[in-house]
Scaffold this motif. Structure first.
Motif, PDB file in Angstrom:
ATOM      1  N   HIS A   1     -11.078  -3.543  12.517  1.00  0.00           N
ATOM      2  CA  HIS A   1     -11.223  -2.366  12.429  1.00  0.00           C
ATOM      3  C   HIS A   1     -10.728  -1.492  13.962  1.00  0.00           C
ATOM      4  O   HIS A   1     -11.005  -0.309  14.106  1.00  0.00           O
ATOM      5  CB  HIS A   1     -12.737  -2.045  12.309  1.00  0.00           C
TER       6      HIS A   1
ATOM      7  N   ARG B   1       0.813  -1.124   0.110  1.00  0.00           N
ATOM      8  CA  ARG B   1       0.087   0.059   0.056  1.00  0.00           C
ATOM      9  C   ARG B   1       0.995   1.383  -0.037  1.00  0.00           C
ATOM     10  O   ARG B   1       1.786   1.211   0.809  1.00  0.00           O
ATOM     11  CB  ARG B   1      -0.781   0.171   1.211  1.00  0.00           C
TER      12      ARG B   1
ATOM     13  N   THR C   1      -0.577   5.118  10.185  1.00  0.00           N
ATOM     14  CA  THR C   1      -1.745   5.519   9.378  1.00  0.00           C
ATOM     15  C   THR C   1      -2.119   4.287   8.260  1.00  0.00           C
ATOM     16  O   THR C   1      -2.985   3.622   8.262  1.00  0.00           O
ATOM     17  CB  THR C   1      -2.229   6.581   9.134  1.00  0.00           C
ATOM     18  N   LEU C   2      -0.986   4.388   7.475  1.00  0.00           N
ATOM     19  CA  LEU C   2      -1.020   3.508   6.055  1.00  0.00           C
ATOM     20  C   LEU C   2      -1.444   2.024   6.658  1.00  0.00           C
ATOM     21  O   LEU C   2      -1.806   1.001   6.264  1.00  0.00           O
ATOM     22  CB  LEU C   2       0.049   3.943   5.323  1.00  0.00           C
TER      23      LEU C   2
ATOM     24  N   GLU D   1      -7.516  -2.596   8.203  1.00  0.00           N
ATOM     25  CA  GLU D   1      -8.960  -2.317   8.014  1.00  0.00           C
ATOM     26  C   GLU D   1      -9.456  -3.175   6.699  1.00  0.00           C
ATOM     27  O   GLU D   1     -10.707  -3.553   6.558  1.00  0.00           O
ATOM     28  CB  GLU D   1      -8.997  -0.758   8.051  1.00  0.00           C
TER      29      GLU D   1
ATOM     30  N   TRP E   1      -2.283   0.955   9.491  1.00  0.00           N
ATOM     31  CA  TRP E   1      -3.735   0.359   9.934  1.00  0.00           C
ATOM     32  C   TRP E   1      -4.900   0.134   9.090  1.00  0.00           C
ATOM     33  O   TRP E   1      -5.676  -0.366   9.122  1.00  0.00           O
ATOM     34  CB  TRP E   1      -4.174   1.317  11.212  1.00  0.00           C
ATOM     35  N   GLU E   2      -4.738   1.150   7.994  1.00  0.00           N
ATOM     36  CA  GLU E   2      -5.635   1.009   6.797  1.00  0.00           C
ATOM     37  C   GLU E   2      -5.456  -0.381   6.122  1.00  0.00           C
ATOM     38  O   GLU E   2      -6.370  -0.948   5.662  1.00  0.00           O
ATOM     39  CB  GLU E   2      -5.404   2.135   5.885  1.00  0.00           C
ATOM     40  N   SER E   3      -4.415  -0.965   6.119  1.00  0.00           N
ATOM     41  CA  SER E   3      -4.183  -2.253   5.649  1.00  0.00           C
ATOM     42  C   SER E   3      -4.787  -3.306   6.597  1.00  0.00           C
ATOM     43  O   SER E   3      -5.329  -4.165   6.319  1.00  0.00           O
ATOM     44  CB  SER E   3      -2.703  -2.773   5.572  1.00  0.00           C
TER      45      SER E   3
END
Length: 277
Positions: free
Chosen positions: A219, A182, A207-208, A214, A210-212
């Protein structure tokens, strides 16, 4: 520890890729990447793509799990980028891959060598080359810290060269045998202090990451099996049999004390004093 640097690198002189060598590496690069992919047990899956800013060299800033990261990042980006790699014992096939791609070896525990590495990175970027640097400086197998603290050398180099920084997050999934990649939007650091720049980069990469999570359907931290995450991370980290784990522990960056650490003795003394009353 085996030293895999050339005589020039051992003398702390910047590595600068000549035009002929660069042309040969560029020509051979697609074949090298195809060969490297055949050795991977993970399929590379891009969650998104990146849109670089025009007319600026790129400093790719990936998180670091294990010895597979370099091969995966090199295959996930467009074109060739010079790799910054720590000096360590390497299998011959891995040293061949690094040198065939283009590499700056650095002794992470030697200040003169790290300074030479920064000069080499600067020379490459000013020559229009892209560079891959793992800003954590070592593998991060922590389930508590999405990103380790980072030295601000990457910000310093970006400011000196006008390079854009593109954060990259790798997430390995052993169940699907995939490594998901990502990218974040490019960031520049001209109008930041070095401390502000490294904090912004670390926040973006955390942040990136944790986006992965999600994207996988996780979540909240409560939904993450941290014990299994830690086990898989450690297994991946130690899969490279020549890894010098003691050296890796030494190069973890330990920044200046936090506010809590600074005030803890004062708070403890105050509590003792109040208790004495």
């Amino acid at each position: 520890m085996q030293v895999t640097s050339s005589q020039k690198e051992r003398n702390h002189q910047p590595f600068v890729e000549g035009r002929f060598a660069a042309a040969c590496r560029d020509l051979f690069h697609p074949i090298l990447m195809a060969m490297a992919r055949q050795t991977l047990k993970f399929r590379i899956v891009r969650d998104n793509d990146y849109q670089p800013l025009p007319d600026r060299p790129i400093l790719f800033a990936p998180n670091h799990y294990c010895g597979l990261d370099i091969t995966i990042v090199c295959n996930a980006i467009h074109g060739r980028a010079v790799i910054v790699a720590g000096k360590q014992s390497l299998f011959p096939v891995d040293e061949f891959f690094l040198r065939a791609n283009g590499v700056i070896f650095v002794d992470r525990l030697n200040r003169e060598d790290t300074a030479a590495c920064k000069r080499a990175m600067t020379a490459q970027l000013r020559a229009g080359k892209n560079v891959i640097l793992f800003p954590e400086g070592t593998s991060n197998v922590s389930d508590a810290l999405p990103m380790y603290p980072m030295k601000w050398g990457i910000i310093d180099v970006a400011q000196q060269t006008g390079a854009q920084i593109i954060p990259v997050i790798l997430r390995y999934d052993k169940l699907t045998s995939e490594c998901r990649v990502r990218f974040a939007a490019p960031m520049t650091a001209e109008h930041m202090t070095k401390a502000e720049g490294i904090e912004a980069l670390r926040d973006t990469m955390a942040t990136l990451r944790w986006e992965s999570f999600e994207a996988k359907g996780i979540h909240s931290r409560r939904e993450l099996n941290t014990a299994e995450e830690r086990r898989q991370n450690m297994e991946l980290l130690l899969s490279y049999r020549l890894l010098d784990y003691e050296t890796e522990k030494q190069v973890v960056f330990r920044p200046a004390p936090t506010e809590a650490e600074v005030f803890e003795p004062i708070i403890r003394a105050y509590s003792k004093m109040m208790g004495g009353k």
